[in-house]
Design an enzyme around this catalytic site. Sequence first.
Site, PDB file in Angstrom:
ATOM      1  N   SER A   1       1.463  -1.449  -0.219  1.00  0.00           N
ATOM      2  CA  SER A   1       0.510  -0.004   0.016  1.00  0.00           C
ATOM      3  C   SER A   1       1.135   1.525   0.184  1.00  0.00           C
ATOM      4  O   SER A   1       1.583   1.081   0.529  1.00  0.00           O
ATOM      5  CB  SER A   1      -1.027   0.267   1.353  1.00  0.00           C
ATOM      6  OG  SER A   1      -1.480   1.369   1.316  1.00  0.00           O
TER       7      SER A   1
ATOM      8  N   THR B   1      -9.081  -1.069   1.485  1.00  0.00           N
ATOM      9  CA  THR B   1      -8.764  -1.541   0.886  1.00  0.00           C
ATOM     10  C   THR B   1      -9.140  -3.248   0.261  1.00  0.00           C
ATOM     11  O   THR B   1      -9.649  -3.971   1.350  1.00  0.00           O
ATOM     12  CB  THR B   1      -7.456  -1.521   0.440  1.00  0.00           C
ATOM     13  OG1 THR B   1      -6.999  -1.281  -1.199  1.00  0.00           O
ATOM     14  CG2 THR B   1      -6.278  -2.304   0.892  1.00  0.00           C
TER      15      THR B   1
ATOM     16  N   LYS C   1     -13.957  -3.751   1.924  1.00  0.00           N
ATOM     17  CA  LYS C   1     -14.481  -2.701   1.072  1.00  0.00           C
ATOM     18  C   LYS C   1     -15.578  -3.489   1.813  1.00  0.00           C
ATOM     19  O   LYS C   1     -16.508  -2.060   2.055  1.00  0.00           O
ATOM     20  CB  LYS C   1     -14.291  -2.070  -0.671  1.00  0.00           C
ATOM     21  CG  LYS C   1     -12.992  -1.097   0.222  1.00  0.00           C
ATOM     22  CD  LYS C   1     -12.959   0.079  -1.524  1.00  0.00           C
ATOM     23  CE  LYS C   1     -11.514  -0.195  -1.301  1.00  0.00           C
ATOM     24  NZ  LYS C   1     -10.896   0.311  -2.702  1.00  0.00           N
TER      25      LYS C   1
ATOM     26  N   ASN D   1     -14.483   3.282   1.536  1.00  0.00           N
ATOM     27  CA  ASN D   1     -13.002   2.878   1.909  1.00  0.00           C
ATOM     28  C   ASN D   1     -12.115   4.231   3.168  1.00  0.00           C
ATOM     29  O   ASN D   1     -11.277   3.843   3.114  1.00  0.00           O
ATOM     30  CB  ASN D   1     -12.229   3.278   0.602  1.00  0.00           C
ATOM     31  CG  ASN D   1     -12.480   5.100   1.003  1.00  0.00           C
ATOM     32  OD1 ASN D   1     -13.386   5.593   1.367  1.00  0.00           O
ATOM     33  ND2 ASN D   1     -11.437   5.757   0.062  1.00  0.00           N
TER      34      ASN D   1
ATOM     35  N   ASP E   1     -13.280   7.438  -2.051  1.00  0.00           N
ATOM     36  CA  ASP E   1     -12.718   7.061  -4.045  1.00  0.00           C
ATOM     37  C   ASP E   1     -13.405   7.269  -5.157  1.00  0.00           C
ATOM     38  O   ASP E   1     -13.064   7.745  -6.249  1.00  0.00           O
ATOM     39  CB  ASP E   1     -12.878   5.065  -4.330  1.00  0.00           C
ATOM     40  CG  ASP E   1     -12.011   4.416  -3.918  1.00  0.00           C
ATOM     41  OD1 ASP E   1     -11.018   4.890  -3.069  1.00  0.00           O
ATOM     42  OD2 ASP E   1     -12.268   3.312  -2.936  1.00  0.00           O
TER      43      ASP E   1
ATOM     44  N   GLY F   1     -15.715  -3.302 -16.533  1.00  0.00           N
ATOM     45  CA  GLY F   1     -15.565  -3.701 -15.383  1.00  0.00           C
ATOM     46  C   GLY F   1     -16.890  -4.028 -15.122  1.00  0.00           C
ATOM     47  O   GLY F   1     -17.200  -2.974 -15.151  1.00  0.00           O
TER      48      GLY F   1
ATOM     49  N   GLY G   1     -17.269  -5.539 -11.074  1.00  0.00           N
ATOM     50  CA  GLY G   1     -17.116  -5.363 -10.030  1.00  0.00           C
ATOM     51  C   GLY G   1     -16.926  -4.331  -8.834  1.00  0.00           C
ATOM     52  O   GLY G   1     -17.329  -3.523  -9.005  1.00  0.00           O
ATOM     53  N   GLY G   2     -16.089  -4.676  -7.342  1.00  0.00           N
ATOM     54  CA  GLY G   2     -16.081  -3.552  -6.121  1.00  0.00           C
ATOM     55  C   GLY G   2     -16.010  -1.810  -6.957  1.00  0.00           C
ATOM     56  O   GLY G   2     -16.779  -1.299  -6.975  1.00  0.00           O
ATOM     57  N   ALA G   3     -14.934  -2.078  -7.644  1.00  0.00           N
ATOM     58  CA  ALA G   3     -14.269  -0.686  -8.539  1.00  0.00           C
ATOM     59  C   ALA G   3     -15.047  -0.256  -8.748  1.00  0.00           C
ATOM     60  O   ALA G   3     -15.279   0.921  -9.119  1.00  0.00           O
ATOM     61  CB  ALA G   3     -12.586  -1.378  -8.610  1.00  0.00           C
TER      62      ALA G   3
HETATM   63  P1  ATR Z   1     -12.305  -5.121  -8.094  1.00  0.00           P
HETATM   64  O1  ATR Z   1     -13.232  -5.123  -6.462  1.00  0.00           O
HETATM   65  O2  ATR Z   1     -10.940  -4.780  -7.769  1.00  0.00           O
HETATM   66  O3  ATR Z   1     -13.567  -4.752  -8.853  1.00  0.00           O
HETATM   67  P2  ATR Z   1     -13.645  -7.649  -8.924  1.00  0.00           P
HETATM   68  O4  ATR Z   1     -14.528  -7.878  -8.120  1.00  0.00           O
HETATM   69  O5  ATR Z   1     -13.000  -8.788  -8.998  1.00  0.00           O
HETATM   70  O6  ATR Z   1     -12.376  -6.709  -7.899  1.00  0.00           O
HETATM   71  O7  ATR Z   1     -13.187  -7.380  -9.937  1.00  0.00           O
HETATM   72  C1  ATR Z   1     -12.734  -7.805 -11.662  1.00  0.00           C
HETATM   73  C2  ATR Z   1     -13.307  -6.762 -12.566  1.00  0.00           C
HETATM   74  O8  ATR Z   1     -12.429  -7.070 -13.795  1.00  0.00           O
HETATM   75  C3  ATR Z   1     -14.077  -7.737 -12.842  1.00  0.00           C
HETATM   76  O9  ATR Z   1     -15.328  -6.811 -13.611  1.00  0.00           O
HETATM   77  C4  ATR Z   1     -13.988  -9.422 -13.971  1.00  0.00           C
HETATM   78  O10 ATR Z   1     -14.559  -9.545 -14.975  1.00  0.00           O
HETATM   79  P3  ATR Z   1     -16.095 -10.988 -14.681  1.00  0.00           P
HETATM   80  O11 ATR Z   1     -16.638 -10.417 -14.404  1.00  0.00           O
HETATM   81  O12 ATR Z   1     -16.439 -10.733 -16.053  1.00  0.00           O
HETATM   82  O13 ATR Z   1     -14.528 -11.463 -13.896  1.00  0.00           O
HETATM   83  C5  ATR Z   1     -12.836  -8.195 -14.909  1.00  0.00           C
HETATM   84  N1  ATR Z   1     -11.843  -8.721 -15.642  1.00  0.00           N
HETATM   85  C6  ATR Z   1     -10.598  -9.722 -14.236  1.00  0.00           C
HETATM   86  N2  ATR Z   1     -10.026  -9.514 -15.610  1.00  0.00           N
HETATM   87  C7  ATR Z   1      -9.961  -9.266 -16.658  1.00  0.00           C
HETATM   88  C8  ATR Z   1      -9.715 -10.113 -18.077  1.00  0.00           C
HETATM   89  N3  ATR Z   1      -8.441 -10.182 -18.483  1.00  0.00           N
HETATM   90  N4  ATR Z   1      -9.878  -9.016 -19.141  1.00  0.00           N
HETATM   91  C9  ATR Z   1     -11.149  -8.167 -18.769  1.00  0.00           C
HETATM   92  N5  ATR Z   1     -11.835  -8.194 -17.801  1.00  0.00           N
HETATM   93  C10 ATR Z   1     -11.177  -8.603 -16.675  1.00  0.00           C
END
Ligand code: ATR
Length: 281
Positions: free
Chosen positions: A19, A67, A71, A92, A108, A134, A136-138
């Site tokens: 970090s 982090t 979160k 966060n 964030d 994406g 996911g959480g971010a």
């Molecule tokens: P975070 O909390 O950092 O957002 P996460 O919740 O694990 O982490 O989400 C990861 C994101 O990255 C997801 O949207 C994932 O797509 P999937 O839902 O299809 O898994 C995306 N991701 C991870 N590796 C990827 C790759 N090589 N190409 C495209 N998307 C990817």
Amino acid sequence: MITGRTVVAGVLGHPVAHSLSPVLHNAWLAAAGIDGVYVALAPTTETFAAFVQGQRGGGALRGVNVTVPFKEAALAAADAATDRARLAGAANLLLFDTDGRILADNTDGIGLLRAFEVQAPGFDPAAGPVVVLGAGGAARGAVAALLLAGAPEVRVLNRTAAKAQALAADLGGAVVAGALTDAGQAFAGVTAVINATAAGLDGGALDVPLEATPDGAVVMDMFYKPLVTPFLQRARDLGRRTVDGLEMLVRQAEPSFEAFYGSAPPAEIDVRALALKVLNP
Ligand code: ATR
């Protein structure tokens, strides 16, 4: 000097040793001459909730940043949360009030928008549709911040389209879901494209046709190792303005610092340069 009055704050993550937050906060503390310290702590998934509950009353830690992977658990652990934390579905920042309450916030989104202000001046999140890559959480945090800033439409594209649809169902009508393979069409008319996937982490390339974005679109990557990711480099090669994830990290830390130590971080110290030195020794 550490004294009997030293205000202690920190960051909880697992792993957390990488970090940059301790570097930023302790540099600000030193420059401001504040009797405070900021440490990295790594509870486990099993001990996180008990650790946080044990901080009630603020007798030990004034507050913590949170982090990956805590979160969502941080939001669940709090007694009260700001609207932006609830919409992001994640916190966060936790503050341990002296009255025993735990307050959750999410800075964030502020970090994301301030990074645009600094590196793409004039960008207006309310001016047109924005793409978030994406789901996911971010990504959810970015979508929440854009909606709160007045974005008329946020197009969420994900490798797994069903996850984008779930996010859209959760965050309302201005969010449109799609698959990453739809990017060519979805990039038409956008003001910005934000990479919130973990593609850089697993070594997979994020292959989307950035040339389909308008000339004036701004391209942002939350991932900052390296600072100019292949995704941002492609955007630059196309002549697009870019915003990097390190700026977002620095800018989300500013309101956290103020919440812990009671004053805004001193402007005279360049913590971004410091963070870059740590990233590229
Ligand atoms: P975070 O909390 O950092 O957002 P996460 O919740 O694990 O982490 O989400 C990861 C994101 O990255 C997801 O949207 C994932 O797509 P999937 O839902 O299809 O898994 C995306 N991701 C991870 N590796 C990827 C790759 N090589 N190409 C495209 N998307 C990817």
